[in-house]
Design a protein around this motif. Structure first.
Motif, short mmCIF file in Angstrom:
data_model
loop_
_atom_site.label_atom_id
_atom_site.label_comp_id
_atom_site.label_asym_id
_atom_site.label_seq_id
_atom_site.Cartn_x
_atom_site.Cartn_y
_atom_site.Cartn_z
N SER A 1 1.89 -16.96 15.25
CA SER A 1 3.19 -17.37 15.84
C SER A 1 4.37 -16.90 15.02
O SER A 1 5.67 -16.68 15.82
N ASP A 2 4.16 -16.42 13.87
CA ASP A 2 5.39 -16.02 12.92
C ASP A 2 4.98 -14.82 12.15
O ASP A 2 4.13 -15.20 11.15
N VAL A 3 5.30 -13.59 12.36
CA VAL A 3 4.65 -12.28 11.39
C VAL A 3 5.59 -12.24 10.20
O VAL A 3 5.32 -11.63 9.52
N ALA A 4 6.71 -13.06 10.25
CA ALA A 4 7.64 -12.75 9.25
C ALA A 4 7.50 -12.67 7.83
O ALA A 4 7.68 -11.82 7.09
N PRO A 5 6.67 -13.60 7.23
CA PRO A 5 6.19 -13.72 6.02
C PRO A 5 5.30 -12.61 5.73
O PRO A 5 5.38 -12.03 4.37
N PHE A 6 4.43 -11.77 6.42
CA PHE A 6 3.55 -11.11 6.17
C PHE A 6 4.25 -9.68 6.08
O PHE A 6 3.93 -8.90 5.51
N GLU A 7 5.18 -9.61 7.11
CA GLU A 7 5.79 -8.49 7.17
C GLU A 7 6.88 -8.15 6.09
O GLU A 7 6.94 -6.92 5.39
N ALA B 1 6.60 -9.35 2.98
CA ALA B 1 5.81 -9.14 1.79
C ALA B 1 5.46 -7.84 1.77
O ALA B 1 5.38 -7.15 0.79
N LYS B 2 5.05 -7.18 2.93
CA LYS B 2 4.54 -5.73 2.96
C LYS B 2 5.82 -4.86 2.55
O LYS B 2 5.71 -4.00 1.85
N LEU B 3 6.71 -5.04 3.26
CA LEU B 3 8.01 -4.07 3.21
C LEU B 3 8.60 -4.38 1.82
O LEU B 3 8.66 -3.19 1.24
N ARG B 4 8.85 -5.46 1.28
CA ARG B 4 9.36 -5.56 -0.04
C ARG B 4 8.45 -5.40 -1.16
O ARG B 4 8.72 -4.77 -2.40
N MET B 5 7.20 -5.73 -1.03
CA MET B 5 6.21 -5.47 -2.31
C MET B 5 5.47 -4.12 -2.20
O MET B 5 5.44 -3.16 -2.98
N LEU B 6 4.42 -4.07 -1.22
CA LEU B 6 3.78 -2.85 -1.00
C LEU B 6 4.81 -1.58 -0.84
O LEU B 6 4.63 -0.43 -1.75
N ASN B 7 5.57 -1.60 0.26
CA ASN B 7 6.44 -0.41 0.54
C ASN B 7 7.40 -0.24 -0.75
O ASN B 7 7.79 0.74 -0.88
N GLY B 8 8.12 -1.43 -1.02
CA GLY B 8 8.82 -1.15 -2.08
C GLY B 8 8.43 -0.55 -3.62
O GLY B 8 8.92 0.40 -4.11
N ILE C 1 6.39 -8.73 -8.50
CA ILE C 1 6.21 -10.19 -9.14
C ILE C 1 7.45 -10.70 -9.51
O ILE C 1 7.48 -11.97 -8.82
N GLU C 2 8.42 -10.28 -10.37
CA GLU C 2 9.79 -10.78 -10.59
C GLU C 2 10.67 -10.58 -9.66
O GLU C 2 11.59 -11.42 -9.73
N GLU C 3 10.88 -9.37 -8.91
CA GLU C 3 12.08 -9.23 -8.13
C GLU C 3 11.69 -9.45 -6.77
O GLU C 3 12.60 -10.17 -6.01
N ALA C 4 10.86 -8.86 -6.09
CA ALA C 4 10.66 -9.02 -4.61
C ALA C 4 10.02 -10.37 -4.37
O ALA C 4 10.47 -11.17 -3.32
N ALA C 5 8.86 -10.74 -4.90
CA ALA C 5 8.12 -11.91 -4.62
C ALA C 5 9.04 -13.45 -4.55
O ALA C 5 8.73 -13.90 -3.47
N PRO C 6 9.95 -13.55 -5.51
CA PRO C 6 10.73 -14.73 -5.41
C PRO C 6 11.62 -14.66 -4.01
O PRO C 6 12.28 -15.85 -3.74
N THR C 7 11.78 -13.52 -3.60
CA THR C 7 12.63 -13.71 -2.25
C THR C 7 11.99 -13.84 -0.87
O THR C 7 12.42 -13.95 -0.09
N ILE C 8 10.65 -14.17 -1.10
CA ILE C 8 9.99 -14.05 0.09
C ILE C 8 9.47 -15.56 0.30
O ILE C 8 8.82 -16.15 -0.52
N ALA C 9 9.56 -16.24 1.31
CA ALA C 9 9.06 -17.40 1.80
C ALA C 9 7.61 -17.32 2.53
O ALA C 9 7.41 -16.98 3.49
N GLN D 1 -0.78 -17.67 2.20
CA GLN D 1 -0.28 -16.38 1.48
C GLN D 1 -0.15 -16.48 0.20
O GLN D 1 1.02 -17.19 -0.19
N ASP D 2 -1.04 -15.83 -0.77
CA ASP D 2 -0.63 -15.84 -2.19
C ASP D 2 -0.01 -14.38 -2.60
O ASP D 2 -0.77 -13.48 -2.65
N LEU D 3 1.34 -14.82 -3.01
CA LEU D 3 1.91 -13.50 -3.32
C LEU D 3 1.47 -12.68 -4.57
O LEU D 3 1.60 -11.68 -4.85
N GLU D 4 1.14 -13.52 -5.56
CA GLU D 4 0.78 -12.96 -6.96
C GLU D 4 -0.61 -12.28 -6.77
O GLU D 4 -1.05 -11.30 -7.27
N ALA D 5 -1.45 -12.76 -5.87
CA ALA D 5 -2.69 -12.33 -5.70
C ALA D 5 -2.64 -11.01 -4.97
O ALA D 5 -3.38 -10.01 -4.96
N TYR D 6 -1.71 -10.92 -3.97
CA TYR D 6 -1.24 -9.81 -3.39
C TYR D 6 -0.87 -8.84 -3.92
O TYR D 6 -1.32 -7.52 -3.89
#
Length: 457
Positions: free
Chosen positions: A269-275, A277-284, A319-327, A332-337
């Protein structure tokens, strides 16, 4: 011997092959049929047809170059997809692409495919610059005339006039809220070109958000030569990728679609959290490695992540900069991601070139870096890893270190000439600058970036 439908039966037994009849209707028209599309959407669609779901052959569209058409059309649309990980490679033959059309020379045929009652989905991997946005996000009508907008608009008029249902317009590009952006931009085009289509478009077409996560390096000559030796024939359209793949799509379709969810796609129903995380963590992190890695003499991602200094920066960014900005979304486990991302970056079998990631940075870093900076600035926090990355990007766009492939390369280079080194950060990111955003560089940010730049010059 060139791969084709005629000789595909001669492939080695360890290369899996489609068992379905490929002489079936085109259900999807895809704009931007590069390696990225062929490693995810075309592969998932191939799996659907292999499972007995007919009617989803893909007509690929190249917007400018005929290169992919020259790769795939002599091969009857067939190509191999090789998954590489340390120590092994697994290859399959993908049969879901019917043909590749070129926007300039095959325009009428593309419009006809989109206007056919057999077609239900138009999808896109045209990269960020393919959406023809101005710096303020609105549609650049002059550039859009050479893009997919007029082709799609003409086809939708034909569908409306024929009493056919609308299409699902599925963006698979790295844009935040890519479906919503596509909807807004498409409406801007329709309003300027075929205003009487607006109500029909709003009532009959949908633009679901989606997120794709798979690392797909550009195939090199050495890759193609090695594959030829292994399978006994030449595949000019071969794609090489990693084992990991994730495709998340908003459940908002105008009509029929393939049963992608039966083959690993997440319909949500909502792609936003996955999207996000990818943009700010992987792509960043990828962009940081691209610019800083080249400045430190590296060529590939796996080389750059093995550099202890860059590895620490990547981990801090994620971990310190991008992940804390993502709901985070459900499950969804951002540290494991972040841990998984580092492991994926380390894959030595991919040979993902930093120069490939560095292309079109002006279109990318807003979502990859500046959104994180803006949120952390509001919280009173700084982001030294991203500020370091910005210094390396500025060094890149100066054109002094290496060739710059960017739609704003000339404009950015011109900005470099005016204020000189001390004023470049404010000139690029400050009020009225070409990359103005919700992040306004503070005096401490300016001092930090300038110090980093001085050390690079």
């Amino acid at each position: 011997m060139r791969l084709s439908a005629e000789n595909a039966g001669q492939l080695p037994g360890d290369v899996s092959r489609p068992g379905y009849d490929r002489a079936q209707p085109v259900g999807i028209v895809h704009f931007g049929i590069g390696a990225f599309h062929r490693a995810h959407q075309a592969a998932f669609t191939d799996a659907c047809m292999e499972a007995g779901e007919p009617g989803w052959m893909i007509a690929g569209v190249s917007m400018r170059s005929a290169a992919v058409a020259e790769q795939l059309n002599p091969q009857d649309g067939l190509y191999t997809l090789t998954v590489r990980s340390a120590g092994e490679s697994r290859t399959r033959l993908v049969g879901s692409v019917a043909q590749v059309l070129v926007a300039g020379s095959d325009r009428e045929e593309i419009v006809a495919c989109l206007a056919s009652p057999d077609c239900h989905v138009a999808s896109f991997t045209v990269t960020e610059k393919g959406y023809c946005r101005k710096p303020d996000g609105s549609l650049d009508l002059a550039k859009a005339k050479d893009g997919f907008y007029p082709i799609l608009s003409d086809a939708l008029v034909m569908r409306r006039d024929a009493g056919l249902p609308g299409l699902s317009l599925l963006s698979c590009d790295n844009l935040s809220g890519n479906g919503k952006q596509l909807r807004r931009l498409m409406l801007e085009w329709i309003d300027s070109d075929a205003a009487d289509l607006c109500d029909w478009f709003l009532g009959n077409c949908t633009t679901p958000d989606s997120m794709v996560d798979r690392i797909v390096p550009a195939s090199s000559g050495a890759d193609l030569d090695g594959l030829e030796q292994r399978i006994g024939m030449r595949d000019e359209g071969a794609v090489f990728t990693e084992a990991f793949t994730q495709w998340v799509i908003e459940d908002d379709f105008a009509g029929r679609r393939p049963s992608w969810q039966d083959h690993g796609v997440q319909i949500v129903s909502d792609v936003a959290p996955f999207e996000t995380a990818k943009l700010r963590m992987l792509n960043g992190a990828h962009s940081l490695l691209a610019y800083a890695g080249q400045d430190r003499g590296h060529t590939f991602v796996h080389e750059a992540i093995a550099d202890d200094q860059l590895r620490r920066l990547v981990q801090r960014l994620m971990i310190e900069e991008a992940a804390p900005t993502i709901a985070a979304g459900d499950g969804q486990d951002l540290e494991a991601y972040a841990e998984d991302l580092v492991a994926r970056f380390e894959n030595p079998a991919l040979n993902h070139r930093l120069a490939q990631i560095a292309m079109d940075g002006s279109q990318k870093i807003g979502q990859r870096w500046l959104e994180t900076l803006a949120i952390q600035q509001q919280r009173g926090s700084s982001c030294e890893a991203i500020l370091t990355a910005i210094a390396h990007w500025l060094n890149h766009i100066s054109g002094d270190a290496r060739e710059v492939e960017d739609p704003q390369a000339d404009a950015l280079r011109e900005v470099w000439q005016r204020p000189g080194l001390d004023g470049i950060v404010h000139a690029i990111f400050g009020t009225g600058g070409p990359l103005q955003s919700d992040w306004t560089p503070s005096q401490s940010d300016l001092a930090y970036i300038n110090a980093q730049l001085q050390s690079l010059r």
